[in-house]
Write a protein that holds these residues in place. Sequence first.
Motif, short mmCIF file in Angstrom:
data_model
loop_
_atom_site.label_atom_id
_atom_site.label_comp_id
_atom_site.label_asym_id
_atom_site.label_seq_id
_atom_site.Cartn_x
_atom_site.Cartn_y
_atom_site.Cartn_z
N ARG A 1 0.86 -1.18 0.00
CA ARG A 1 0.00 0.00 0.00
C ARG A 1 0.90 1.23 0.00
NH1 ARG A 1 -3.52 2.96 3.66
NH2 ARG A 1 -2.30 2.22 5.38
N SER B 1 0.63 7.16 2.95
CA SER B 1 -0.28 8.28 2.81
C SER B 1 0.43 9.57 3.21
CB SER B 1 -1.50 8.07 3.69
OG SER B 1 -1.10 8.20 5.03
N LYS C 1 -23.34 2.11 -1.33
CA LYS C 1 -21.90 2.31 -1.14
C LYS C 1 -21.26 1.16 -0.38
CE LYS C 1 -21.68 7.33 -1.11
NZ LYS C 1 -21.89 8.43 -0.16
N ARG D 1 -11.19 -2.14 3.03
CA ARG D 1 -11.04 -1.29 1.85
C ARG D 1 -11.73 0.05 2.10
NH1 ARG D 1 -14.55 -1.12 -2.22
NH2 ARG D 1 -15.52 -2.95 -1.36
N LEU D 2 -12.90 -0.01 2.71
CA LEU D 2 -13.66 1.20 2.99
C LEU D 2 -12.89 2.13 3.93
CD1 LEU D 2 -16.58 2.43 2.64
CD2 LEU D 2 -16.95 1.58 4.95
N SER E 1 -9.70 2.38 4.34
CA SER E 1 -8.61 3.02 3.58
C SER E 1 -9.13 4.14 2.70
CB SER E 1 -7.90 1.99 2.68
OG SER E 1 -7.42 0.93 3.45
N GLU E 2 -10.26 3.89 2.05
CA GLU E 2 -10.82 4.92 1.17
C GLU E 2 -11.21 6.18 1.94
OE1 GLU E 2 -14.06 3.21 -0.96
OE2 GLU E 2 -12.73 1.95 -2.18
N LYS F 1 -8.21 8.11 2.69
CA LYS F 1 -7.75 8.76 1.46
C LYS F 1 -8.56 10.02 1.19
CE LYS F 1 -6.17 5.21 -1.08
NZ LYS F 1 -6.57 4.13 -1.95
N ALA F 2 -9.85 9.95 1.54
CA ALA F 2 -10.72 11.11 1.31
C ALA F 2 -10.54 12.18 2.38
CB ALA F 2 -12.17 10.66 1.25
#
Lengths: 505, 321
Positions: free
Chosen positions: A259, A262, A392, A447-448, A450-451, A454-455
């Motif tokens: 990964r 960030s 979602k 996954r959620l 991490s997203e 990221k947002a």
Amino acid sequence: MKANDKSSQRAGEISLSVNGISKRFPGVLALDKVSVDVHAGEVHAICGENGAGKSTLMKVIAGNYRADEGDLVFRGVKIDLRSPLQAKELGILLIHQEISLVPELTVAENIFLGSLPYNRMGFVDWQQLYRRTEEVIAKAGFKLSAKDIAGELPVARQQMVEIARAVALQSSLVIFDEPTASLTEAEAKALFDTIRQLKENGVAILYISHKLPEILQISDRVSVLRDGRYQGTLQTDEVDENAITALMIGRHLENPNDRPASHPGDEVLSIDRITVPGFIDQAELSVHAGEILGMYGLVGAGRSELAEVIFGLRDSPDVSMRWHGKPVKISSPSDAVRLGIGLVPEDRKDHGLILDMGGATNMTLPALRAVQHFGFISRDKEVRIFEDYREKLQIAARGPFASVRTLSGGNQQKIVLGKWLSTHPDLLILDEPTRGVDVGAKAEIHRLISELAKAGMAIIVISSEMPEILLLSDRAIVIHNGRVTRELPRAQLSEQTLVEGITST
Amino acid sequence: MLLQIIRKPFHLSYYQLVIAFFGLALIGILFVAPTMLSPDNIKLVLRQGSIPALMAIGVTFVVISGRLDLSIGSLLSLCAILIVDLHDKVGPVIAIGAGLGIGLLVGCVNGFLVAVLRLNPLIATLGMLSLLQGISLIYSDGRNALIMDPENTWFSFIGRSYIAGIPVPIIILIIATIGFSILLRYTTFGRKIYAIGGNEAASRYSGINAKRIVFSCYVISGLMTAVAAVVFSSRVMGAQNNSGSGLELYVLSGVILGGASLFGGSGTILLSVVGVMILEFIQNGLLIVGLPYYTQWILTWIVIIAIVWSDLASKRYREHQ
């Protein structure tokens, strides 16, 4: 005597044969023609993902459920179990995850609960009780004292008392259901010694767990279930974790460490000082926008309690926090929600959801402000929020207002997540976010998370699963003995460094 | 076992089973006393029932939040004594105001004890029941109160008049039922009450201020009992210091007969009102058949035991699914 007869089985001979057992529940085939043999004097692990059918199988064996098809042959005799009590009398005992002792009574009383010896006057014959307890303890090789109060013992000892019950009942097949779920590592070790002792006495042991390292350590053979079907039995000393995992999920997992690093933004929450009475003494921590902070530690280290202080659920005599740089005081969960903090609690059923309410109703609970107009709730807005997150998060629910009680653990957890996402928090604290969730939903939740980071959301993930911490964290802290013992940037994150955090003094 | 045999083929829940039982009982009584169905009798029963039904509206809020209010029987007595006594001394407006004020005050005290100090609702409100009974005895000096000239006061309008042929108490009940139903069903306040009753910890974890909401429920309960006392005083034009004795359990049994769970989290205003009315009709039937008035107390017991059993049985059933 009948009782003596029960426990006399020779090591190596087949104690229990499960032959083609099927069990159907409304809508699901929980077990599909499962066959397994358990030998006397062996530890036979059963593993599989959540929902693979492990617990159902154990409940069939222990008499809680009746199979729709197939039969059980116990010590050469076909048996038809109608109740757990009947199974117990035959010598099959299921030891539950939760400890079920009477905390106020002594070890001896707990072991012989329901079969206390009486004297001629009809009173408890204490002498005989203690003598027989000593015999049981000696036979099992446990470090217990008959007159200790059960509730005052450490958890691992309490578990010994439960197991001693099995010895007292002269059970020849003992089933352990996720026995280490609430144990520390040292306590788990003690438990394993206990299990080995039982095994030496010729007892057949079924051991259910999804923790592979543990299975490799304790079991002789391991059988794998997937989607209610038997996948095969392996000799434990001939295999490694990957081989078992492959059988469990039917594919290999991706390597979690691939990964990109960030780039965290501004500090969202910084705690200069926090004390959690009984757990944590003057720790400090901070979390930035777009960053996932992993919080690792053993069960009972005070991680959840720390989250409760941050969220205003628990009082602290000594806490000093800054929110986006400004000092704040959070004295109730409504304060926290107003600031923009969300908490996905560890205990989904007791703290996360109102089980008899619908998905939409649960989701809008912390954000009623957003769906109301002069105090009146807009049903349309509620449904829209629900449908939005249903899509979602891929939630399988029957409808916005259908009770969430019957949903699977994974779907329930997604509703809790949706509930907090609908408040659009700046900081989301997730306490054991994937506990009791099947592997598929687990990957989706990861996954959620991490997203979301990221947002730009700041995220704290509390977990006692090392792989989860390793997979998700941009930075991790380790809590042990009331202090933050390690703070590890992603580059220094490894099993090694995390373990050092909980073993250092 | 027998119950299972009746229940299973019809796919009845435990609650429906109990309701079916009371429905059959009512039909049975109707056969013996067909005069029950005359329009005059129905009007009479509804007017009579509007007093406990108004109380039931308030109690429903408390029960949905997962708690109990057993103080309302004595509260009715106290408010009624106060209103009737003050009516002739200072006029109806102040009398009504004082009655409502006491209801509000008692609601606040109950709310404070249960929501803020977290006392057990059963004990706290049962204590209040005793306290208020004592106060109304002291206040009235043990005597009954009476409005001397019931023909010449507008106060009689509330309990004794008709609008378009419908007794005023029934109109008050209808308005209150609609108003409080809307409050409970469509507002964030109502949603929070259901949430707290459904799972208080989860509500707290969602940022809901349970203290404030539970407190408000007790205030509503106190206030609605005071409203019922106004109607009662006006209808009777007098009050005894035990006017409301036993009503706390009677009203509660109507509420749970209407489907509100004693575990909290479920129930509606309309069904609570209907529950009370069903009890009123059964009782009316028993009176017509010739049984004495106080069979009501026995009826209350039967309803409470039957409903509490069904509530518990279905909860167990649900959780073991």
